[in-house]
Scaffold this active site. Structure first.
Site, PDB file in Angstrom:
ATOM      1  CG  ASN A  51     -40.492 -33.344 -58.573  1.00 38.97           C
ATOM      2  OD1 ASN A  51     -39.679 -33.632 -57.691  1.00 38.97           O
ATOM      3  ND2 ASN A  51     -40.398 -33.805 -59.799  1.00 38.97           N
ATOM      4  CG  HIS A  93     -39.963 -38.626 -57.246  1.00 35.60           C
ATOM      5  ND1 HIS A  93     -39.747 -37.549 -56.414  1.00 35.60           N
ATOM      6  CD2 HIS A  93     -39.866 -38.158 -58.518  1.00 35.60           C
ATOM      7  CE1 HIS A  93     -39.521 -36.477 -57.162  1.00 35.60           C
ATOM      8  NE2 HIS A  93     -39.593 -36.821 -58.429  1.00 35.60           N
ATOM      9  CB  CYS A 108     -36.407 -37.264 -58.433  1.00 36.94           C
ATOM     10  SG  CYS A 108     -36.535 -35.659 -59.188  1.00 36.94           S
TER      11      CYS A 108
HETATM   12  C1  LIG Z   1     -45.089 -31.722 -67.447  1.00 36.28           C
HETATM   13  C2  LIG Z   1     -46.398 -32.505 -67.644  1.00 36.28           C
HETATM   14  C3  LIG Z   1     -47.270 -32.294 -66.417  1.00 36.28           C
HETATM   15  C4  LIG Z   1     -47.108 -31.970 -68.860  1.00 36.28           C
HETATM   16  O1  LIG Z   1     -48.330 -32.659 -69.013  1.00 36.28           O
HETATM   17  P1  LIG Z   1     -48.840 -33.129 -70.447  1.00 36.28           P
HETATM   18  O2  LIG Z   1     -50.181 -33.648 -70.270  1.00 36.28           O
HETATM   19  O3  LIG Z   1     -47.771 -34.032 -70.988  1.00 36.28           O
HETATM   20  O4  LIG Z   1     -48.874 -31.793 -71.210  1.00 36.28           O
HETATM   21  P2  LIG Z   1     -48.049 -31.363 -72.516  1.00 36.28           P
HETATM   22  O5  LIG Z   1     -46.604 -31.208 -72.166  1.00 36.28           O
HETATM   23  O6  LIG Z   1     -48.433 -32.315 -73.601  1.00 36.28           O
HETATM   24  O7  LIG Z   1     -48.662 -29.974 -72.766  1.00 36.28           O
HETATM   25  C5  LIG Z   1     -50.016 -29.823 -73.102  1.00 36.28           C
HETATM   26  C6  LIG Z   1     -50.274 -28.368 -73.305  1.00 36.28           C
HETATM   27  O8  LIG Z   1     -50.245 -27.695 -72.030  1.00 36.28           O
HETATM   28  C7  LIG Z   1     -49.396 -26.583 -72.117  1.00 36.28           C
HETATM   29  N1  LIG Z   1     -48.803 -26.322 -70.832  1.00 36.28           N
HETATM   30  C8  LIG Z   1     -47.611 -26.746 -70.341  1.00 36.28           C
HETATM   31  N2  LIG Z   1     -47.426 -26.289 -69.103  1.00 36.28           N
HETATM   32  C9  LIG Z   1     -48.534 -25.571 -68.784  1.00 36.28           C
HETATM   33  C10 LIG Z   1     -48.915 -24.863 -67.653  1.00 36.28           C
HETATM   34  N3  LIG Z   1     -48.139 -24.778 -66.555  1.00 36.28           N
HETATM   35  N4  LIG Z   1     -50.105 -24.258 -67.654  1.00 36.28           N
HETATM   36  C11 LIG Z   1     -50.908 -24.308 -68.723  1.00 36.28           C
HETATM   37  N5  LIG Z   1     -50.586 -24.961 -69.850  1.00 36.28           N
HETATM   38  C12 LIG Z   1     -49.406 -25.591 -69.873  1.00 36.28           C
HETATM   39  C13 LIG Z   1     -48.365 -26.950 -73.161  1.00 36.28           C
HETATM   40  O9  LIG Z   1     -47.760 -25.785 -73.691  1.00 36.28           O
HETATM   41  C14 LIG Z   1     -49.227 -27.671 -74.171  1.00 36.28           C
HETATM   42  O10 LIG Z   1     -49.880 -26.725 -74.959  1.00 36.28           O
HETATM   43  P3  LIG Z   1     -50.073 -26.975 -76.538  1.00 36.28           P
HETATM   44  O11 LIG Z   1     -50.877 -28.267 -76.625  1.00 36.28           O
HETATM   45  O12 LIG Z   1     -50.784 -25.774 -76.964  1.00 36.28           O
HETATM   46  O13 LIG Z   1     -48.695 -27.141 -77.063  1.00 36.28           O
HETATM   47  C15 LIG Z   1     -46.124 -33.998 -67.845  1.00 36.28           C
HETATM   48  O14 LIG Z   1     -45.487 -34.209 -69.084  1.00 36.28           O
HETATM   49  C16 LIG Z   1     -45.269 -34.568 -66.781  1.00 36.28           C
HETATM   50  O15 LIG Z   1     -45.693 -34.693 -65.635  1.00 36.28           O
HETATM   51  N6  LIG Z   1     -44.052 -35.014 -67.116  1.00 36.28           N
HETATM   52  C17 LIG Z   1     -43.163 -35.569 -66.153  1.00 36.28           C
HETATM   53  C18 LIG Z   1     -42.518 -34.449 -65.429  1.00 36.28           C
HETATM   54  C19 LIG Z   1     -41.829 -34.899 -64.208  1.00 36.28           C
HETATM   55  O16 LIG Z   1     -42.381 -35.596 -63.431  1.00 36.28           O
HETATM   56  N7  LIG Z   1     -40.589 -34.436 -64.050  1.00 36.28           N
HETATM   57  C20 LIG Z   1     -39.805 -34.722 -62.947  1.00 36.28           C
HETATM   58  C21 LIG Z   1     -39.444 -36.156 -62.952  1.00 36.28           C
HETATM   59  S1  LIG Z   1     -38.497 -36.479 -61.592  1.00 36.28           S
END
Ligand SMILES: CC(C)(COP(=O)(O)OP(=O)(O)OC[C@H]1O[C@@H](n2cnc3c(N)ncnc32)[C@H](O)[C@@H]1OP(=O)(O)O)[C@@H](O)C(=O)NCCC(=O)NCCS
Length: 331
Positions: free
Chosen positions: A286, A256, A116
């Site tokens: 993304n 990004h 990215c």
């Molecule tokens: C992926 C992301 C949005 C997850 O958000 P978060 O607030 O950290 O959420 P968590 O990973 O802690 O998950 C919370 C809960 O939501 C659930 N969950 C994950 N994806 C889900 C979805 N698409 N829909 C519903 N629930 C979801 C998880 O299973 C978890 O459930 P649990 O508490 O029962 O285990 C966040 O971590 C993020 O943006 N990370 C960076 C990703 C990124 O930008 N990547 C590319 C970089 S270039």
């Protein structure tokens, strides 16, 4: 050493596939819902490439627009750099395919892989060829068909990404304008939080690798989030330092487009309004190396960029890598 030339972006173009996939559509594919995706990420919909569209097709469409926008003929190009993690083939380079298709008969061509951060890495790389006087015009493209490497049964990843492409033409600009400073960074020690495990020389394609879904993108979201909320402001701060500017000098930050919460946290750290960050991730998700360019092209189209503005481009992603550059807009 001869004096360095001043280099800037002289044209921009972008392309997004026609097919729109909304959060509501994803609700029918995996256990998720529009509310979760919108509130945790800011994404509402993303584009998905047609079956017959590969990375080079998206890249080609964006490149044509950037060439037109900069009034550049393909034969004037000295170099084509394609930043991508979803090339047409592992080799040859997608950039070489484009060199033929565009008719850029005298251009060199290579792909650059910084996920990215790729477009910003590409801009900095291409700009240095022009700064030294070696080249006059460089085409840099960020293009991705991430839908081909997503596990459509993994709700942790498939809701986040989309397909798209963006291109910029770099050239000499009048003194006082152009790229003021940049920073390229990497934290290679945290490589396995975002990666595609198989398909390279470490784990070549096999029946086992396919059945274990090792060719799909894998991500530990919270680990990447922790990195990103630091990398975005750190990268920006380093480029500001090299440009002898501070955040209040910026007219627009084009980050990004991974997650709205990452961007809000960066705005808070610099104590600048989120209005100064250009956002279009609600429409595209993304798109990895394409995202900064897709946002920049839209910012220009919607009149958010004018001559003399200080624009920051900031990328961060797998590697983990991050990259930033500050440009005094010359058009
Ligand atoms: C992926 C992301 C949005 C997850 O958000 P978060 O607030 O950290 O959420 P968590 O990973 O802690 O998950 C919370 C809960 O939501 C659930 N969950 C994950 N994806 C889900 C979805 N698409 N829909 C519903 N629930 C979801 C998880 O299973 C978890 O459930 P649990 O508490 O029962 O285990 C966040 O971590 C993020 O943006 N990370 C960076 C990703 C990124 O930008 N990547 C590319 C970089 S270039």
């Amino acid at each position: 050493m001869a004096e360095l030339k001043t280099v800037g972006i002289i044209g921009v173009g972008s392309y997004a596939p026609e097919r729109v996939m909304t959060n509501f559509e994803l609700e029918k594919i995996v256990e998720t819902n529009d509310e979760w995706i919108r509130t945790r990420t800011g994404i509402q919909e993303r584009r998905i490439a047609a079956e017959d569209e590969a990375c080079s097709d998206l890249a080609y469409n964006a490149a044509l627009k950037a060439l037109e926008n900069s009034d550049t003929k393909p034969e004037e190009l000295d170099l084509i750099i394609v930043a991508t993690i979803t090339p047409d083939y592992p080799f040859p380079a997608t950039a070489a395919l484009l060199q033929r298709r565009l008719g850029a008969t005298t251009a060199g061509a290579f792909d650059l892989e910084a996920a990215c951060s790729g477009l910003v890495y590409g801009i900095v790389t291409g700009a240095n060829f022009i700064a030294t006087g070696a080249y006059k015009k460089v085409l840099v493209i960020g293009a991705e068909v991430l839908s081909r490497i997503l596990d459509w049964e993994d709700r942790n990843t498939c809701v986040l990404f989309g397909d798209g492409a963006a291109a910029v033409v770099l050239g000499e600009v009048e003194d006082g304008y152009g790229i003021k400073g940049f920073h390229l960074g990497a934290k290679g020690d945290i490589e396995k939080v975002l990666y595609q495990p198989a398909g390279g020389s470490m784990t070549p394609a096999s029946f086992d690798s396919v059945s274990a879904k090792q060719h799909f993108l894998k991500m530990q979201g919270p680990e990447v989030f922790k990195f990103a909320v630091k990398a975005l402001p750190d990268g920006l701060e380093k480029a500001l330092e090299k440009s002898a500017m501070d955040a209040s000098d910026l007219d627009l930050v084009v980050p990004h487009q991974a997650n709205m919460r990452i961007i809000q946290s960066a705005a808070k750290r610099f104590n600048i309004s989120t209005d100064k960050f250009y956002l279009n991730l609600h429409k595209y998700g993304n798109t990895s190396s394409a995202s900064v360019g897709l946002a920049l092209a839209e910012a220009i189209e919607t009149g958010r960029v004018k001559k003399g503005d200080n624009i920051a481009l900031v990328g961060f992603g797998a590697g983990l890598t991050y990259a930033s550059c500050i440009i005094k807009w010359a058009k």
